[in-house]
Design a protein around this motif. Structure first.
Motif, short mmCIF file in Angstrom:
data_model
loop_
_atom_site.label_atom_id
_atom_site.label_comp_id
_atom_site.label_asym_id
_atom_site.label_seq_id
_atom_site.Cartn_x
_atom_site.Cartn_y
_atom_site.Cartn_z
N GLN A 22 0.83 -1.19 0.00
CA GLN A 22 0.00 0.00 0.00
C GLN A 22 0.87 1.25 0.00
O GLN A 22 1.95 1.27 0.59
CB GLN A 22 -0.91 0.02 1.24
N GLY A 23 0.40 2.29 -0.69
CA GLY A 23 1.10 3.56 -0.66
C GLY A 23 2.32 3.59 -1.57
O GLY A 23 2.52 2.72 -2.42
N THR A 24 3.13 4.62 -1.38
CA THR A 24 4.33 4.81 -2.19
C THR A 24 5.35 3.72 -1.91
O THR A 24 5.60 3.38 -0.75
CB THR A 24 4.95 6.18 -1.91
N THR A 25 5.93 3.17 -2.97
CA THR A 25 6.91 2.10 -2.80
C THR A 25 8.31 2.63 -3.09
O THR A 25 8.60 3.09 -4.19
CB THR A 25 6.61 0.93 -3.76
N TYR A 26 9.15 2.57 -2.07
CA TYR A 26 10.54 3.00 -2.20
C TYR A 26 11.44 1.77 -2.26
O TYR A 26 11.22 0.78 -1.56
CB TYR A 26 10.95 3.87 -1.01
N THR A 27 12.48 1.86 -3.09
CA THR A 27 13.39 0.73 -3.28
C THR A 27 14.04 0.30 -1.97
O THR A 27 14.20 -0.89 -1.71
CB THR A 27 14.47 1.09 -4.32
N ALA A 28 14.43 1.27 -1.14
CA ALA A 28 15.10 0.93 0.12
C ALA A 28 14.21 0.05 0.99
O ALA A 28 14.67 -0.93 1.60
CB ALA A 28 15.47 2.20 0.88
N GLU A 29 12.91 0.38 1.05
CA GLU A 29 11.99 -0.42 1.86
C GLU A 29 11.72 -1.77 1.21
O GLU A 29 11.62 -2.79 1.90
CB GLU A 29 10.69 0.36 2.05
N THR A 30 11.59 -1.78 -0.12
CA THR A 30 11.36 -3.04 -0.82
C THR A 30 12.50 -4.01 -0.57
O THR A 30 12.27 -5.20 -0.29
CB THR A 30 11.21 -2.79 -2.33
N MET A 31 13.75 -3.53 -0.66
CA MET A 31 14.89 -4.41 -0.45
C MET A 31 14.93 -4.96 0.97
O MET A 31 15.24 -6.13 1.20
CB MET A 31 16.19 -3.68 -0.78
N ALA A 32 14.60 -4.12 1.95
CA ALA A 32 14.57 -4.58 3.34
C ALA A 32 13.52 -5.68 3.53
O ALA A 32 13.78 -6.70 4.19
CB ALA A 32 14.30 -3.41 4.28
N LEU A 33 12.35 -5.50 2.92
CA LEU A 33 11.29 -6.49 3.04
C LEU A 33 11.65 -7.78 2.30
O LEU A 33 11.29 -8.88 2.75
CB LEU A 33 9.98 -5.91 2.50
N LEU A 34 12.34 -7.65 1.18
CA LEU A 34 12.78 -8.85 0.45
C LEU A 34 13.75 -9.68 1.29
O LEU A 34 13.67 -10.91 1.31
CB LEU A 34 13.45 -8.44 -0.87
N HIS A 35 14.65 -8.99 1.98
CA HIS A 35 15.60 -9.71 2.83
C HIS A 35 14.89 -10.42 3.99
O HIS A 35 15.29 -11.52 4.39
CB HIS A 35 16.67 -8.75 3.36
N GLN A 36 13.83 -9.79 4.50
CA GLN A 36 13.06 -10.43 5.57
C GLN A 36 12.32 -11.65 5.04
O GLN A 36 12.26 -12.69 5.70
CB GLN A 36 12.06 -9.43 6.15
N ALA A 37 11.75 -11.52 3.85
CA ALA A 37 10.95 -12.61 3.29
C ALA A 37 11.81 -13.75 2.74
O ALA A 37 11.40 -14.92 2.77
CB ALA A 37 10.05 -12.06 2.18
N TYR A 38 13.00 -13.42 2.25
CA TYR A 38 13.87 -14.43 1.62
C TYR A 38 15.29 -14.29 2.17
O TYR A 38 16.21 -13.88 1.46
CB TYR A 38 13.87 -14.25 0.10
N PRO A 39 15.50 -14.64 3.44
CA PRO A 39 16.81 -14.42 4.07
C PRO A 39 17.94 -15.24 3.44
O PRO A 39 19.11 -14.92 3.64
CB PRO A 39 16.57 -14.83 5.53
N GLY A 40 17.61 -16.27 2.68
CA GLY A 40 18.64 -17.10 2.08
C GLY A 40 19.10 -16.64 0.71
O GLY A 40 20.00 -17.26 0.12
N HIS A 41 18.51 -15.57 0.18
CA HIS A 41 18.85 -15.12 -1.16
C HIS A 41 19.85 -13.96 -1.14
O HIS A 41 19.88 -13.16 -0.20
CB HIS A 41 17.60 -14.65 -1.91
N GLN A 42 20.64 -13.88 -2.20
CA GLN A 42 21.47 -12.70 -2.44
C GLN A 42 20.85 -11.96 -3.61
O GLN A 42 20.58 -12.55 -4.66
CB GLN A 42 22.91 -13.08 -2.78
N PHE A 43 20.62 -10.66 -3.44
CA PHE A 43 19.90 -9.89 -4.44
C PHE A 43 20.84 -9.01 -5.27
O PHE A 43 21.76 -8.40 -4.74
CB PHE A 43 18.82 -9.04 -3.78
#
Length: 207
Positions: free
Chosen positions: A80-101
């Protein structure tokens, strides 16, 4: 640990240049997958109406079907709301801690990156793959900009040897609004989808 490329954008519409860029990143840096991530409410696109996410995701999904190593990610459009890359990357790391992005951007974005929301967080959470060319009016060469950001933010920035495709989504929307063919610029299923849903017709905004 899976090596995941992240290719974000409005994809309004997705075109062959996006697919070629994803393939170059996949092959050059031996990635396991490339996730094409349509943006939700992008802060830098407020000057025009962005087509509804359902249409943009559908077009991406159609474009990616022939490529088993490409995946549509609705990670941003579900937020929801404005999507910033910094927040997206943090959430990706939380959701997929075993991945390197590996975050895939163009050279133009590299020069603008310090004006992004919390650039230090973006640079600290992913390897940055930069595609593109030198810009004559840029204050630094691309090599100098990479070196500057690497030193300033202790970032991992790597060049992506990709020759830019001379077409943009904005130009494609304009072509479609004037009744011109998109053949050769977008995959055939995407072209058919645009026609079937009457997207990008003059005065017809699907936001």
């Amino acid at each position: 640990m899976a090596k995941i490329g992240i290719l974000g954008g409005t994809f309004d519409p997705i075109h062959n240049g996006h697919l070629l860029l994803g393939r170059q990143a996949y092959e050059e840096w031996d990635l396991d997958e490339v996730w094409f991530m349509p943006s939700g409410d992008p802060p830098h696109k407020r000057d025009h109406v962005v087509t509804a996410a359902s249409h943009r995701c559908a077009m991406v999904e159609l474009a990616l079907r022939p490529y088993p190593h490409f995946t549509l990610s609705d990670f941003e459009v579900k937020r929801q709301g404005t999507t910033y890359t910094a927040e997206t990357m943090a959430l990706l790391h939380q959701a997929y801690p075993g991945h390197q992005f590996y975050f895939i951007i163009g050279a133009d974005s590299l020069y603008e990156l310090e004006r992004w929301y919390h650039p230090e967080r973006v640079l600290g959470q992913a390897v940055i793959l930069v595609a593109g060319r030198e810009y004559e009016d840029a204050p630094r060469t691309l090599e100098e900009q990479i070196a500057y950001l690497t030193k300033t933010y202790q970032a991992d920035i790597r060049p992506l040897h990709f020759r830019e495709v001379d077409i943009s989504s904005n130009e494609l929307r304009d072509l479609e609004s004037r009744g011109k063919t998109l053949r050769g610029y977008v995959p055939k299923p995407v072209e058919a989808y645009i026609e079937a849903h009457g997207l990008y017709q003059e005065g017809n905004f699907h936001g």
